[in-house]
Motif scaffolding. Sequence first.
Motif, short mmCIF file in Angstrom:
data_model
loop_
_atom_site.label_atom_id
_atom_site.label_comp_id
_atom_site.label_asym_id
_atom_site.label_seq_id
_atom_site.Cartn_x
_atom_site.Cartn_y
_atom_site.Cartn_z
N SER A 117 -4.91 -3.05 -1.61
CA SER A 117 -3.80 -3.78 -1.01
C SER A 117 -3.96 -3.87 0.50
N THR B 256 2.48 1.69 -3.58
CA THR B 256 1.56 2.22 -4.58
C THR B 256 1.23 3.70 -4.31
N LEU B 257 1.23 4.10 -3.05
CA LEU B 257 0.99 5.51 -2.75
C LEU B 257 2.16 6.38 -3.21
N ALA C 235 0.83 -1.20 0.00
CA ALA C 235 0.00 0.00 0.00
C ALA C 235 0.87 1.25 0.00
N SER C 236 1.94 1.24 0.79
CA SER C 236 2.85 2.38 0.82
C SER C 236 3.55 2.56 -0.53
N SER D 54 -3.86 1.08 -3.60
CA SER D 54 -3.32 1.04 -2.23
C SER D 54 -4.39 0.62 -1.23
#
Length: 307
Positions: A221, A181-182, A178-179, A218
């Motif tokens: 995820s 994709t951010l 997630a981090s 994200s």
Amino acid sequence: LFDGVYPFYPQQRKAAVFDISTIIVIVVFLTLACSFLLIIPGIRGRARLYWTLRALLSLFVGVVIVVVQFTGDWETGWVQANTSYKSFSPVQVNADIGLHIGLAGVNITLRGNPVNQINETINYNEHFPWNFGVDYDRSYSEGLEKGLPSPILYVAEKFRTQSPCAVHRQYRIAGHYASATLWVAFCTWIISNILFSMPVLLYGGYMLLVTGAFMIFSLLSFSTVRNSPMCLIQIGTATLHVAYGGSFWLMLAIGLLCFVAGITIVAMHHLSLDLLKAFFDLREDKEEEYQEMPEVFVNPHFMNKSL
């Protein structure tokens, strides 16, 4: 007591209020916003309103993408219960126990009702990281050595690698992707602003759509952690349940905002290009665009020579 402090505690522990990384990010973006606002008086007419709206919305999207990397409320839960305060002690206290799960770790809060009980100030906020390069079990062991209250250690134990709950690996990997994709969304946000300033409005709209897509990725995820059933966190007679927190819903709202803005820009490019150019202050005077030269000056020397 030794000088008013328990000998196993080098100093009185205090609850954390704000994360330093979050404050730094907010200050940086506020500085940029103030710098842009100083330029507004030099812009004439209606373009001033459009320019202000574009700048503030763009900065708001950027600061949200970065700040949620450091927040701890992607999942939150609170419960009020009567619980034991220390190990090997029958004394019980009434307290609020909070669980705040972020991308890089978990924060566990313990706040007494009232705060001052049994001659102590019960107000803790402990962070246990699980991002890559950090040993969560070691942080938990350090908490044991510090003598943290029993409710904090009990909740933190649920996320250990050796815990029967088996949620540590799922949360760690989900938070990591997630981090990642951010950060990709942040890069595409920067590219979209570059394209809008060139200006290439159509491709800037496409990059806004890509930015919104990575934000949604994200969220997807992080939501995979729900595939692993969470163990019951039983504190006294109450049960601590967690649900999606403010950062999760804020990221969803910003992702949908990027989708709406991107679709609007692409649609206006094909349906009403003049209106789109007016919003981005790119209108050209049609009279100057189609104006023909009223006079033509010819050098008579070259004219006579050609004849």
